[in-house]
Structures are given as C-alpha cells and as structure tokens.
Design an enzyme around this catalytic site. Structure first.
Site, PDB file in Angstrom:
ATOM      1  CB  CYS A  30     -60.310  39.380  88.079  1.00 19.12           C
ATOM      2  SG  CYS A  30     -60.356  38.471  86.974  1.00 19.12           S
ATOM      3  CG  ASP A  31     -58.799  38.659  92.089  1.00 14.68           C
ATOM      4  OD1 ASP A  31     -59.836  38.727  91.790  1.00 14.68           O
ATOM      5  OD2 ASP A  31     -58.876  37.805  91.715  1.00 14.68           O
ATOM      6  CB  CYS A  49     -57.550  37.065  86.472  1.00 11.86           C
ATOM      7  SG  CYS A  49     -58.468  38.002  85.921  1.00 11.86           S
TER       8      CYS A  49
END
Ligand code: NAP
Length: 341
Positions: free
Chosen positions: A145-146, A142
């Site tokens: 997200c990261d 992701c």
C-alpha cells in the site's frame, strides 16, 4: 441503529465491515435479503488506516482508503443494508440445518438464519515505544500500500517470514535502501523468497536485532529506529524514513472460538472453495479466512462468494421460509419451503 425485535429472525447478519463484509452486504441486499451489518465502532477495517489505495481496480487515480470504504458502505446501504455501528460481543451458533443463530451487541440479542463472518485480521504489532504514535507517519504495516511514498528514501522491514521478504522485495523498487531487521539469525521465510531478497543490492540485513523504539524527527515523521542486539544487548540507531512491520497477522476470530473450526493460527476454516464453515448457515470471508492474499480486492471477492453461499443456503434448506419481499423467481426457481409456523 437497528433495534432487535424478539419475534423477528434476520435473513443475514454480517459481522465485520471491511471489503468482505460490505461486499457480502451489497450482494445480499441486492438479493432482497435486507442484511444487518454489525460493523464495529471503527468500521471499514484495515483500509481505514491506509492513505492512497492505488491497486483497487476501477480507480485509476487511486483513492483514499477511508473514502473507498465509505463508498462500499454507501453502495450496500443503497440497496437496503442496515448497520449497527457497534461491536458484536457474543454469538451462539446453531448446529441444526435451518437453525437460528444468535448474535449479541451488548445486551441486544439478534436472531438470524445465516451469519457471514467477516471480522478481518489485524497486523501484529511490535508493541514498542513510538510504533503507535508514528503509525501513518513513517510506520506502516503494508508495503504494497505505502511503498510508493518512500521513493529514494531509506527504509526498514521488520520480520523474517515470507511476508517480510515479499515486502522487502517490493519496497526495494522504490526506496533507496531497505534494511531487513530480524530477531534471529535464521529466517522463517522460504528459501526461494530469502534468496530472491538476498540477491537484491539495496536490501541490507541486520540480525539478530529487535526494535527497541521508534523516534520522530523535527517534522513529526519517523526518523530513527533504535535497535537492540538480541544476543549482546548492544544498541544501534538507524536513520530511516519508513519502517514496515511484517511480523504476521492475527485473524479476529475470537468471537467464534470453539464454535467454528479454526486452524492453529486462528483463521476460520471453510469447506473447499466455498465460504461455508462446519456450522450450517455460517459463512466466512475476507482476512479472517485468508492466510495468503489479504488484498482488498480478494476480500471483496470472497465477500460476494459468502453472500451467494448464504443466498443459496436460504433457498435450498428445507424448513426456512422465503424471506419477506422476495420476488418470485429472484433466486433461480426459488424452491422455498413452506413457513414452519
Ligand atoms: P510468519 O511466517 O509467521 O513470520 C513472521 C515473522 O515475524 C517471523 O520471522 C517471526 O520471527 C517474526 N516475528 C513475529 N513476532 C515478532 C515480534 N514480536 N518481534 C519481532 N519479530 C517477530 O508470517 P508471514 O511472513 O506473515 O507469513 C504468513 C504465512 O503466509 C506463511 O505461511 C507464509 O509462507 C505465507 N506467505 C507466503 C508468501 C508467498 O509465498 N509469496 C508471501 C507472504 C506470506 P521468528 O521467526 O523468530 O518467530
């Protein structure tokens, strides 16, 4: 652990425990429906595998994925949600309006008027050496997200669909470079997404290559991806700090295969803008339905919709007795039918 009682029929059983499942539980528990959540051993869904969540509204300083899920769970529990921390192993869904559905956890059988399916989806894995070990230490599923953890670092995206392009475009704003690795020369991604990614200077392309393995460096984090040319078998090593796998998702709908309508990829089909499936009293929410958005916040939103759909179904379906403890007027003009027996 809640044990089944042979005489009781639950109002709501939620199967699954990501943002969709816990939000459905929160709403139905606040409606006095005392939901039972079969949350799995590894409760909390994909967010349990995430570190900082910086895009969930209400947390301006970010929050760790597991802590966010703990809060979701606590909030649902506060209003009377009960949990079974185990896997649902089998379901039997009634075709009758107002009928009783059955959900099994091993040998224990639970009966219920409504079921909310919120089993989520899993990121498809490459299933190559080093992938699992380095997950969370350089390998991620992701970028949304990261990506921020890879500022000015060399990174890789694996995949050739719209998700891979979208992740590459997003990641390119953080990373020093993004190498897109795809197993074919042709891309499945839409022309517009591909062109957008191709126009970005720090996105590089390696085709047709497959990842053979990921290697850790001395500090234990990802350092090298070993690739193999899909046509010539020639090998290539690329030094990277982050590898994002974007090769699609697998909805976790196996439990209800053959019982509710699924699309070609296994996502549960719901009616129009509602969360209703074709089975009366069975609703679906979150990533097990969602091809496109797959965000914690959209999953939570659809969990609340499923809860309201279940509530209205219990209220409006003739023959279903009013749930015990339901204060009169709690559900708009509660038109509860008389108990069947
Ligand atoms: P997808 O379209 O199925 O693409 C998956 C990609 O991963 C394909 O290029 C596929 O290669 C590759 N792949 C699959 N298994 C692999 C493996 N084992 N090893 C290496 N590569 C592998 O999935 P998606 O990109 O997640 O998109 C899913 C849906 O969401 C699509 O309908 C897409 O249009 C939509 N979506 C839209 C947007 C947007 O419009 N903004 C953004 C994201 C997603 P092959 O091509 O060789 O099979």
């Amino acid at each position: 652990m809640t044990s089944p009682s042979p005489d009781s029929i639950e109002n709501v059983i939620v199967v699954g425990s990501g943002p969709a499942g816990y939000t459905a539980a929160l709403y139905t528990s606040r409606a006095n429906l005392q939901p039972l959540v079969i949350e799995g051993f590894l409760w909390g869904g994909l967010l349990q595998q995430t570190t900082d969540v910086e895009n969930y509204p209400g947390f301006p300083d970010g929050i760790e994925g597991p802590e966010l899920m703990q809060r979701f769970r606590d909030q649902a529990e506060r209003f009377g949600t009960r949990f079974i921390t185990d896997q649902a192993t089998k379901v039997e869904l009634s075709d009758e309006s107002g009928g009783v559905h059955k959900v099994w956890v091993g040998k224990d059988e639970y009966r219920t008027r409504t079921v909310i399916l919120a089993m989520g989806a899993e990121h498809k894995k490459l299933e190559v050496s080093g992938e699992e070990e380095l997950s969370g230490r350089g390998v991620s599923y992701c970028a949304t997200c990261d990506a921020a953890f890879f500022k000015e670092k060399p990174t890789m995206i694996v995949g050739g669909g719209d998700s891979a392009m979208e992740e590459a475009i997003f990641l390119s704003k953080f990373a020093s470079k993004v190498v897109v690795v795809h197993r074919r020369e042709e891309f499945r991604a839409s022309k517009i997404m591909l062109e957008r990614a191709r126009s970005i200077e720090n996105i590089e392309w390696l085709t047709p290559y497959k990842v053979a393995e990921f290697h850790a460096g001395e500090k234990g984090g990802l350092e090298i991806a070993r690739l193999r040319n899909a046509e010539t078998d020639e090998e290539l090593e690329v030094e990277i700090d982050g590898a994002f796998i974007a090769i699609g998702h697998e909805p976790q709908s196996h439990l209800v295969e053959g019982m509710v309508e699924l699309d070609d990829e296994g996502y549960v089909i719901t009616e129009g803008r509602s969360t209703r499936t074709r089975k009366p009293g069975v609703f679906a929410a979150g990533d097990v339905v969602d091809h496109t958005y797959r965000q914690a916040v959209t999953a939570a939103g659809s969990g609340s919709q499923a809860a309201l759909d279940a509530e209205w179904y219990l209220r409006d379906t003739p023959g279903i007795p009013a749930p015990e403890g339901m204060p009169a007027g709690d559900l708009a003009e509660a038109q509860w039918a008389e108990p069947a027996e």
